[in-house]
Design a protein around this motif. Structure first.
Motif, PDB file in Angstrom:
ATOM      1  N   MET A  60       0.827  -1.200   0.000  1.00 12.78           N
ATOM      2  CA  MET A  60       0.000   0.000   0.000  1.00 12.78           C
ATOM      3  C   MET A  60       0.866   1.255   0.000  1.00 12.78           C
ATOM      4  O   MET A  60       0.562   2.234  -0.688  1.00 12.78           O
ATOM      5  N   GLN A  61       1.951   1.202   0.769  1.00 10.29           N
ATOM      6  CA  GLN A  61       2.853   2.364   0.801  1.00 10.29           C
ATOM      7  C   GLN A  61       3.473   2.613  -0.585  1.00 10.29           C
ATOM      8  O   GLN A  61       3.618   3.743  -1.024  1.00 10.29           O
ATOM      9  N   ASP A  63       2.077   1.697  -3.391  1.00 11.30           N
ATOM     10  CA  ASP A  63       1.000   2.225  -4.229  1.00 11.30           C
ATOM     11  C   ASP A  63       0.750   3.700  -3.942  1.00 11.30           C
ATOM     12  O   ASP A  63       0.502   4.507  -4.854  1.00 11.30           O
ATOM     13  N   VAL A  64       0.815   4.028  -2.642  1.00 12.55           N
ATOM     14  CA  VAL A  64       0.602   5.423  -2.261  1.00 12.55           C
ATOM     15  C   VAL A  64       1.693   6.314  -2.861  1.00 12.55           C
ATOM     16  O   VAL A  64       1.429   7.407  -3.367  1.00 12.55           O
ATOM     17  N   SER A  65       2.936   5.823  -2.831  1.00 12.58           N
ATOM     18  CA  SER A  65       4.042   6.587  -3.421  1.00 12.58           C
ATOM     19  C   SER A  65       3.823   6.787  -4.917  1.00 12.58           C
ATOM     20  O   SER A  65       4.043   7.883  -5.458  1.00 12.58           O
ATOM     21  N   VAL A  67       0.924   6.711  -6.454  1.00 16.02           N
ATOM     22  CA  VAL A  67      -0.201   7.636  -6.613  1.00 16.02           C
ATOM     23  C   VAL A  67       0.255   9.071  -6.401  1.00 16.02           C
ATOM     24  O   VAL A  67      -0.139   9.991  -7.125  1.00 16.02           O
ATOM     25  N   GLN A  68       1.107   9.258  -5.371  1.00 16.33           N
ATOM     26  CA  GLN A  68       1.619  10.602  -5.118  1.00 16.33           C
ATOM     27  C   GLN A  68       2.426  11.125  -6.301  1.00 16.33           C
ATOM     28  O   GLN A  68       2.330  12.297  -6.674  1.00 16.33           O
TER      29      GLN A  68
END
Length: 295
Positions: A60-61, A63-65, A67-68
């Motif tokens: 998730m981290q 993916d979050v990176s 996405v960011q």
């Protein structure tokens, strides 16, 4: 008896712990744990869940990176689009302001042009009146000096070639009569420019009989007589030309040569009237500027 049992239990426990230490039985941190108690199994299961949760959190981290990063890219793109939109809006405003300014200028120019056209029309009408008046006076003057004579001939015509009727035309004149008006006019102008005055005179005479460009043809017959210094004979042709039409671009020359012709035959009074009319009707023409100032 109780002491024996306790000792046995202690020995059993010691034996078990010694076995775990040697063979990793009950160790939940190994890749393949074994010899687990129920509690250890629960702990192992919880540990696996925690490990999976850690993996999920890591994913998730990541993916979050990602996405960011995408958000930053989109934000950069939006900033670029906003700048372009701002530039377009600025350009549109400039064009709109320029168009409004141009409309105001165009409206002003149109107003000025209308005023100028109106002024020119007024002046043109005045000039037309002057020209019409001058030409009317000249026509009357010519009529008084030289009554119309439809049978007058040019000195350049041969005495043995009478043109009173179509039956008496020479073969040459009959050929000219059969030509189209435009072709005959071209031949006449060419002959005149080449100073073949007899040929030009014949062509213009036939053109008059065909009623093709009669005003111009009479003017040219007058010019032929004028350049052959037959000034008295030139004036009637000029008269006939004016009587037919007063719109030819040759009118300044016609008036000028008429005035000179009167001068040459000794009629100074009539010549002075023509010079004056020329200057009034066509003040900007070369002939008016060349004409003498007389009263």
């Amino acid at each position: 008896m109780k002491k024996i049992i306790n000792i046995a239990a202690i020995l059993a426990a010691t034996s078990i712990f010694a076995e775990v230490s040697v063979f990793d039985a009950g160790n939940i941190n190994t890749d393949n744990p074994y010899g687990l108690t129920e509690n250890e199994k629960v702990l192992l299961n919880n540990k696996k869940k925690v490990d999976r949760l850690d993996q999920n959190i890591g994913t998730m981290q990541s993916d979050v990176s990602l996405v960011q990063e995408n958000i930053e890219g989109v934000k950069s793109l939006l900033d670029s689009i906003n700048q372009r939109i701002l530039a377009i809006e600025t350009r549109v405003n400039e064009l709109e302001n320029g168009l409004n300014s141009q409309k105001a200028t165009t409206a002003k120019d149109i107003t000025n042009l209308k005023s100028l056209i109106k002024a020119n029309q007024t002046k043109q009408n005045e000039d037309v009146k002057k020209i019409t008046t001058a030409l009317s006076e000249l026509t009357s003057l010519i009529d008084n000096k030289h009554p119309k004579d439809t049978n007058q001939k040019s000195n350049l015509e041969s005495k043995d070639k009478k043109t009173d009727t179509d039956n008496q035309k020479s073969q040459h004149l009959k050929q000219l009569d059969n030509m189209a008006g435009a072709d005959l006019l071209a031949m006449a102008d060419k002959a005149y420019k080449a100073k073949e005055y007899l040929k030009a005179s014949e062509c213009f005479t036939v053109l008059i009989s065909k009623n093709y460009k009669p005003a111009y043809s009479n003017f040219m017959l007058g010019e032929i007589e004028y350049f052959n210094k037959n000034y008295k004979n030139a004036v009637p042709y000029y008269q006939k030309s004016v009587a037919i039409s007063q719109k030819g671009n040759y009118m300044p020359k016609l008036l000028y040569h008429t005035a000179i012709s009167f001068d040459k035959i000794g009629d100074t009074k009539s010549a002075n009237k023509f010079y004056k009319a020329l200057k009034q009707a066509y003040p900007d023409s070369a002939e008016a500027k060349a004409a003498p100032d007389r009263k």
